[in-house]
Each structure stands twice: as structure tokens, then as C-alpha cells.
Design a protein around this motif. Structure first.
Motif, PDB file in Angstrom:
ATOM      1  N   LEU A 259       0.813  -1.305  -0.023  1.00  0.00           N
ATOM      2  CA  LEU A 259      -0.718  -0.045  -0.026  1.00  0.00           C
ATOM      3  C   LEU A 259       0.977   1.763  -0.400  1.00  0.00           C
ATOM      4  O   LEU A 259       0.624   2.004  -0.469  1.00  0.00           O
ATOM      5  CB  LEU A 259      -0.937  -0.182   1.180  1.00  0.00           C
ATOM      6  CG  LEU A 259      -1.905   1.134   1.391  1.00  0.00           C
ATOM      7  CD1 LEU A 259      -2.956   1.712   0.191  1.00  0.00           C
ATOM      8  CD2 LEU A 259      -2.318   1.150   2.972  1.00  0.00           C
ATOM      9  N   LYS A 260       1.876   1.556   1.013  1.00  0.00           N
ATOM     10  CA  LYS A 260       2.955   2.412   0.891  1.00  0.00           C
ATOM     11  C   LYS A 260       3.745   2.740  -0.583  1.00  0.00           C
ATOM     12  O   LYS A 260       4.058   3.744  -0.867  1.00  0.00           O
ATOM     13  CB  LYS A 260       3.489   2.791   2.124  1.00  0.00           C
ATOM     14  CG  LYS A 260       2.816   2.591   2.894  1.00  0.00           C
ATOM     15  CD  LYS A 260       4.462   2.663   4.212  1.00  0.00           C
ATOM     16  CE  LYS A 260       5.044   3.820   3.940  1.00  0.00           C
ATOM     17  NZ  LYS A 260       5.213   5.249   5.080  1.00  0.00           N
ATOM     18  N   GLY A 261       3.677   1.380  -1.524  1.00  0.00           N
ATOM     19  CA  GLY A 261       4.975   1.774  -2.275  1.00  0.00           C
ATOM     20  C   GLY A 261       6.706   1.462  -2.006  1.00  0.00           C
ATOM     21  O   GLY A 261       6.584   2.419  -2.300  1.00  0.00           O
ATOM     22  N   ARG A 262       6.463   0.789  -0.670  1.00  0.00           N
ATOM     23  CA  ARG A 262       7.616   1.266   0.014  1.00  0.00           C
ATOM     24  C   ARG A 262       9.030   0.001  -0.466  1.00  0.00           C
ATOM     25  O   ARG A 262       8.246  -0.967  -0.399  1.00  0.00           O
ATOM     26  CB  ARG A 262       7.302   0.693   1.791  1.00  0.00           C
ATOM     27  CG  ARG A 262       9.055   1.147   2.625  1.00  0.00           C
ATOM     28  CD  ARG A 262       8.818   1.303   3.637  1.00  0.00           C
ATOM     29  NE  ARG A 262       9.028   2.241   4.226  1.00  0.00           N
ATOM     30  CZ  ARG A 262       9.186   2.370   5.784  1.00  0.00           C
ATOM     31  NH1 ARG A 262       9.150   1.503   6.410  1.00  0.00           N
ATOM     32  NH2 ARG A 262       8.903   3.430   6.308  1.00  0.00           N
ATOM     33  N   PRO A 263       9.517  -0.033  -0.428  1.00  0.00           N
ATOM     34  CA  PRO A 263      10.976  -1.331  -0.871  1.00  0.00           C
ATOM     35  C   PRO A 263      10.906  -2.102   0.292  1.00  0.00           C
ATOM     36  O   PRO A 263      10.816  -1.190   2.176  1.00  0.00           O
ATOM     37  CB  PRO A 263      12.390  -0.330  -0.963  1.00  0.00           C
ATOM     38  CG  PRO A 263      12.519   0.904  -1.634  1.00  0.00           C
ATOM     39  CD  PRO A 263      10.683   1.474  -0.556  1.00  0.00           C
TER      40      PRO A 263
ATOM     41  N   PRO B 264       4.224   1.222   9.791  1.00  0.00           N
ATOM     42  CA  PRO B 264       5.389   3.025   9.374  1.00  0.00           C
ATOM     43  C   PRO B 264       3.863   4.086   8.841  1.00  0.00           C
ATOM     44  O   PRO B 264       2.902   3.793   9.728  1.00  0.00           O
ATOM     45  CB  PRO B 264       5.694   2.257   7.936  1.00  0.00           C
ATOM     46  CG  PRO B 264       4.288   1.744   7.950  1.00  0.00           C
ATOM     47  CD  PRO B 264       4.040   0.881   8.788  1.00  0.00           C
ATOM     48  N   SER B 265       5.006   5.284   9.300  1.00  0.00           N
ATOM     49  CA  SER B 265       3.697   6.485   8.751  1.00  0.00           C
ATOM     50  C   SER B 265       2.682   6.066   8.306  1.00  0.00           C
ATOM     51  O   SER B 265       3.006   4.872   7.425  1.00  0.00           O
ATOM     52  CB  SER B 265       4.814   6.825   9.113  1.00  0.00           C
ATOM     53  OG  SER B 265       5.362   6.957   7.976  1.00  0.00           O
ATOM     54  N   ALA B 266       2.049   6.468   8.264  1.00  0.00           N
ATOM     55  CA  ALA B 266       0.429   5.890   7.104  1.00  0.00           C
ATOM     56  C   ALA B 266       0.348   6.783   5.792  1.00  0.00           C
ATOM     57  O   ALA B 266      -0.093   7.553   5.947  1.00  0.00           O
ATOM     58  CB  ALA B 266      -1.369   6.159   8.292  1.00  0.00           C
ATOM     59  N   ASN B 267       1.730   7.669   5.105  1.00  0.00           N
ATOM     60  CA  ASN B 267       1.818   8.173   3.989  1.00  0.00           C
ATOM     61  C   ASN B 267       2.274   6.453   2.998  1.00  0.00           C
ATOM     62  O   ASN B 267       2.887   5.824   3.241  1.00  0.00           O
ATOM     63  CB  ASN B 267       2.420   9.207   4.091  1.00  0.00           C
ATOM     64  CG  ASN B 267       4.020   8.923   4.723  1.00  0.00           C
ATOM     65  OD1 ASN B 267       4.710   8.303   6.374  1.00  0.00           O
ATOM     66  ND2 ASN B 267       5.386   8.769   4.140  1.00  0.00           N
ATOM     67  N   ARG B 268       1.880   7.364   2.102  1.00  0.00           N
ATOM     68  CA  ARG B 268       2.868   6.913   0.976  1.00  0.00           C
ATOM     69  C   ARG B 268       4.313   7.149   0.658  1.00  0.00           C
ATOM     70  O   ARG B 268       4.948   7.926   1.520  1.00  0.00           O
ATOM     71  CB  ARG B 268       2.410   6.839  -0.866  1.00  0.00           C
ATOM     72  CG  ARG B 268       1.114   6.453  -0.647  1.00  0.00           C
ATOM     73  CD  ARG B 268       0.112   6.834  -2.666  1.00  0.00           C
ATOM     74  NE  ARG B 268      -1.097   6.996  -2.412  1.00  0.00           N
ATOM     75  CZ  ARG B 268      -1.226   5.408  -2.819  1.00  0.00           C
ATOM     76  NH1 ARG B 268      -0.871   4.502  -2.962  1.00  0.00           N
ATOM     77  NH2 ARG B 268      -3.317   5.117  -3.247  1.00  0.00           N
TER      78      ARG B 268
ATOM     79  N   VAL C  45       4.782  13.287   2.586  1.00  0.00           N
ATOM     80  CA  VAL C  45       4.957  13.457   3.884  1.00  0.00           C
ATOM     81  C   VAL C  45       4.285  13.251   5.039  1.00  0.00           C
ATOM     82  O   VAL C  45       3.364  12.433   4.371  1.00  0.00           O
ATOM     83  CB  VAL C  45       4.574  15.377   3.762  1.00  0.00           C
ATOM     84  CG1 VAL C  45       3.828  15.588   5.020  1.00  0.00           C
ATOM     85  CG2 VAL C  45       5.054  16.133   2.898  1.00  0.00           C
ATOM     86  N   SER C  46       4.521  12.522   6.539  1.00  0.00           N
ATOM     87  CA  SER C  46       4.106  12.412   7.247  1.00  0.00           C
ATOM     88  C   SER C  46       2.380  12.520   7.734  1.00  0.00           C
ATOM     89  O   SER C  46       2.663  13.933   7.644  1.00  0.00           O
ATOM     90  CB  SER C  46       4.842  11.931   8.394  1.00  0.00           C
ATOM     91  OG  SER C  46       5.899  10.900   8.036  1.00  0.00           O
ATOM     92  N   PRO C  47       1.667  11.996   7.920  1.00  0.00           N
ATOM     93  CA  PRO C  47       0.463  12.457   7.875  1.00  0.00           C
ATOM     94  C   PRO C  47      -0.115  12.724   9.543  1.00  0.00           C
ATOM     95  O   PRO C  47       0.771  11.775  10.686  1.00  0.00           O
ATOM     96  CB  PRO C  47      -0.684  11.053   7.549  1.00  0.00           C
ATOM     97  CG  PRO C  47      -0.178   9.891   8.054  1.00  0.00           C
ATOM     98  CD  PRO C  47       1.328  10.034   8.198  1.00  0.00           C
TER      99      PRO C  47
ATOM    100  N   SER D 297      15.508  10.028   1.135  1.00  0.00           N
ATOM    101  CA  SER D 297      13.405  10.711  -0.128  1.00  0.00           C
ATOM    102  C   SER D 297      12.679  10.671   0.983  1.00  0.00           C
ATOM    103  O   SER D 297      11.595  10.774   0.510  1.00  0.00           O
ATOM    104  CB  SER D 297      14.211   9.069  -0.710  1.00  0.00           C
ATOM    105  OG  SER D 297      13.570   8.142   0.306  1.00  0.00           O
ATOM    106  N   HIS D 298      13.106  11.517   2.031  1.00  0.00           N
ATOM    107  CA  HIS D 298      12.161  11.002   2.438  1.00  0.00           C
ATOM    108  C   HIS D 298      10.797  12.505   3.444  1.00  0.00           C
ATOM    109  O   HIS D 298      11.769  13.553   2.974  1.00  0.00           O
ATOM    110  CB  HIS D 298      12.075  10.347   4.330  1.00  0.00           C
ATOM    111  CG  HIS D 298      11.384   8.796   4.214  1.00  0.00           C
ATOM    112  ND1 HIS D 298      12.256   8.065   3.095  1.00  0.00           N
ATOM    113  CD2 HIS D 298      10.451   8.654   4.606  1.00  0.00           C
ATOM    114  CE1 HIS D 298      11.444   6.692   3.481  1.00  0.00           C
ATOM    115  NE2 HIS D 298      10.220   6.958   3.988  1.00  0.00           N
ATOM    116  N   TYR D 299      10.191  12.697   3.629  1.00  0.00           N
ATOM    117  CA  TYR D 299       9.520  13.903   4.566  1.00  0.00           C
ATOM    118  C   TYR D 299       9.628  14.961   3.097  1.00  0.00           C
ATOM    119  O   TYR D 299       8.733  16.545   4.162  1.00  0.00           O
ATOM    120  CB  TYR D 299      10.350  14.195   5.827  1.00  0.00           C
ATOM    121  CG  TYR D 299      11.081  13.393   6.543  1.00  0.00           C
ATOM    122  CD1 TYR D 299       9.899  12.843   7.254  1.00  0.00           C
ATOM    123  CD2 TYR D 299      12.126  12.943   6.591  1.00  0.00           C
ATOM    124  CE1 TYR D 299       9.595  11.818   7.880  1.00  0.00           C
ATOM    125  CE2 TYR D 299      12.275  12.264   7.169  1.00  0.00           C
ATOM    126  CZ  TYR D 299      11.318  11.085   8.015  1.00  0.00           C
ATOM    127  OH  TYR D 299      11.459  10.597   9.057  1.00  0.00           O
TER     128      TYR D 299
HETATM  129 MG    MG Z   1       7.909   7.014   7.016  1.00  0.00          MG
END
Ligand code: MG
Ligand code: TXA
Length: 319
Positions: free
Chosen positions: A46-50, A133-137, A141-143, A218-220
Motif C-alpha cells: 500500500l505504501k509503495g515502500r521497498p 510505519p507512518s501512514a503515507n505513501r 509527508v507523514s500524516p 528520500s523522506h518527508y
Molecule cells: Mg515514515
């Protein structure tokens, strides 16, 4: 029949291997049963995270750490006693039963007892560890509100518990006690407060310590290019097309699109930061300019996140 109690319903979904988005005092989390690798895989999808990135396991107050960590050093017990429930994550050597899907295949595990009452009720009702993890793609930016989570996932949003705005607004402070004590990520608990409990703590250098998404550039980052600006540039004034985040009111004659005054209190600034970045990202500006925050330790966590957002944009421009 759906369960009328949203917490019981969410806990049942976790047991069934489904995802639940829930509030914590830092940011909203996207949770799954930490002992169910198929459920944890849904988080990455869902996040598209590695998939090699480790997740924090969230526990209810009073949980036995030995179920998750093979060794719990005295310093970990003291930090837990002082700061849990709260915005602190401890990295410890992992216990045998913790799936690779949670640890990213590393020999450590991240543990946190969040303080938000809705998170605590969910964890108590579920009775186990919730990897979240944080609920963002990925990379965004974290929600810090339920509305932010819906913005991230739209019609793909899973069961979402609305606990209002997150009080801290930035991700937890992360301390590794798997080896030499290391401050891996600054957050709501200051280095000085940690050191008062366990003694000197070294700040991990960039690229040092365990691989972690919160420690990569690559964050935030908002989608609009973002740059940090220093004194000289701000005194020269801002042209049209910019959106500005500053710790002061807009100067007379500001010609840009939006000015957000985040104030001079670091806790307040942190609380509002991700919501501010979302607003600044939406107004159609060519560039988001963020005025540098003070160099003092009280601003460590905010400075860290702003630096990453700017670095992520710089990396995007090169790519
Ligand atoms: Mg995060
Ligand atoms: O406040 C928070 O920490 C929020 C809420 C939801 O609890 N969660 C969060 O998760 O920020 P996430 O996935 O965005 O960041 C998790 C961070 C990673 O970047 C990494 O630094 C660290 O936790 N981490 C987790 N497990 C680890 C492990 N086994 N070894 C090393 N670092 C780990």
C-alpha cells in the motif's frame, strides 16, 4: 454484522491479517499484525515502500520486551520506564520469532509503546505487536490527522481510526541500544532528556547505523521543490510564485502566494509542520521556501526533518 465498537472491529481486522490506520501522538501509523508476514507485506504494497526497510513494532503498555528482543539492556529498561508510553522507539537485538518482514532482515527490532489513548486501546484489544510505519505513501509527508491519511490513500484507505490531530507531529525519537548507544533519529524527546537517564549518547552520523527510511534523504518531501533559506536571501525579499514557511509574520509587501507563520515555539512548530507542508504544497507555488530555524537543541528534530525535505528535493532535481 459489523462490530459497533470501532476499536474491537479494528482489532478483529488486525487478527484477520488486514491493515488498520491508527493515530499515535507522533504521526498516524499504518498497522498490521507484526507476527503475520502476509499482513505486513500489505503495508509495503500500500505504501509503495521497498521491502527491506524495517518497521517499528508497537506494543501495549506493560508488554514483555523479551518476546521481541533477545537481550534487553539496563539502559533500555530505564528509558522505557521513563518515556513509555511516549514518542520513543528503542532498537534492540531481535528475538528469534520476529519475522524478517518486520526487521527488514536485520538482527535488530524497533519497539515503541505509543501514548495516544486510541493507539493504546487498539493495542490492548489486539493483544500483540502491531508493525506500523507512518501512514503515507513512500517518500512523502507523514500524516498528522485522519484527513491526511485519506489524502494519501484515497479509496484504498484501510480501516482508519480517527484520533484527531497528533500532539507531537513529528516521528518518534529513535535510540539504538543494540550496540553502542546511538541517537538514530531526533524527535519529540530531546537528546538532553535521554542523556539524563542513560548518560552520553552519540548522534548517529549520516549513513551510520541500521538502514532506515527515516534516515535517508528520500523522506518527508512535498511534491513542490523546497529550499531552506538563510538570512541574506530573506532580507532581499521574495518574488512572486513562492510559498514561504517562516517563524514570523509576513513582511509588508510580501508578493508570494502563501505565507505560513509557524511561530517561534519549537513544540508548536513541530506540531504543525507536516500540515503546514501539505498546505504549502497545494497552492500551486513554483517553490516552497523555508526560513532556517534556530541552531539550538530544542529545534533538533524540526531542523532534521526540514533538512531531509530540502535534500530530497535537491536529489529529485538531479534525477
Ligand atoms: Mg515514515
Ligand atoms: O513516530 C513514529 O516512529 C511513527 C509512528 C507510526 O510510530 N512511525 C514511523 O515509522 O516513523 P517509519 O517506518 O516511518 O520509520 C521507522 C524507523 C526507520 O526509519 C528506522 O530508522 C527505525 O524506525 N527502525 C525500525 N526498525 C528498525 C530496526 N529493526 N533496526 C533499525 N532501525 C529500525
Amino acid at each position: 454484522m459489523t462490530d459497533p465498537d470501532p476499536i474491537a472491529h479494528a482489532a478483529a481486522l488486525l487478527r484477520a491479517g488486514e491493515l488498520v490506520a491508527f493515530p499515535t501522538e507522533t504521526v498516524y501509523g499504518l498497522g498490521a499484525d507484526a507476527l503475520n508476514p502476509a499482513a505486513v507485506a500489505k503495508i509495503y504494497a500500500l505504501k509503495g515502500r521497498p521491502a527491506a526497510h524495517p518497521l517499528i513494532v508497537h506494543l501495549s503498555a506493560g508488554s514483555a520486551l523479551e518476546a521481541w528482543a533477545s537481550h534487553v539492556p539496563d539502559a533500555a529498561r530505564r528509558l522505557a520506564a521513563r518515556f513509555w508510553p511516549g514518542p520513543l522507539t528503542l532498537i534492540l537485538p531481535r528475538a528469534g520469532g520476529v519475522p524478517d518482514a518486520v526487521t527488514g532482515g536485520q538482527d535488530t527490532v524497533g519497539l515503541r509503546v505509543p501514548g495516544h489513548p486510541v493507539a493504546q486501546r487498539l493495542l490492548a484489544a489486539f493483544g500483540g505487536g502491531v508493525a506500523a510505519p507512518s501512514a503515507n505513501r513512500y517518500g512523502r509527508v507523514s500524516p498528522t490527522s485522519a484527513a491526511h491519511v485519506r489524502e494519501e490513500f484515497g479509496t484504498a484507505t484501510p480501516c482508519l481510526l480517527d484520533g484527531g490531530d497528533c500532539e507531537v507531529g513529528l516521528e518518534s525519537t529513535i535510540v539504538s541500544l543494540a550496540g553502542e548507544p546511538l541517537l538514530v533519529r531526533p524527535g519529540g524527546i530531546s537528546q538532553a532528556d535521554l542523556e539524563a537517564v542513560i548518560g552520553p549518547l552519540r548522534r548517529a552520523a549520516a549513513g551510520e547505523g541500521p538502514r532506515a527510511p527515516g534516515t535517508t534523504v528520500s523522506h518527508y518531501a512535498p511534491a513542490t521543490p523546497l529550499r531552506l533559506v538563510e538570512r541574506a536571501e530573506r532580507d532581499a525579499g521574495y518574488g512572486p510564485g513562492v510559498a514561504v514557511l517562516a517563524g514570523r509574520p509576513a513582511p509588508a509587501g510580501f508578493a508570494g502566494i502563501l505565507w505560513v507563520d509557524a511561530g517561534t515555539d519549537p513544540a508548536r512548530y513541530a506540531h504543525d509542520l507536516y500540515a503546514s507542508l501539505r498546505r504549502l504544497d497545494w497552492v500551486g507555488a513554483e517553490l516552497i521556501l523555508v526560513e532556517a530555524v534556530p541552531a539550538s537543541p530544542a529545534w533538533d528534530a524540526v531542523r532534521d526533518r526540514l533538512g531531509r525535505a530540502a535534500a530530497a528535493c535537491a536529489a529529485d532535481e538531479l534525477a
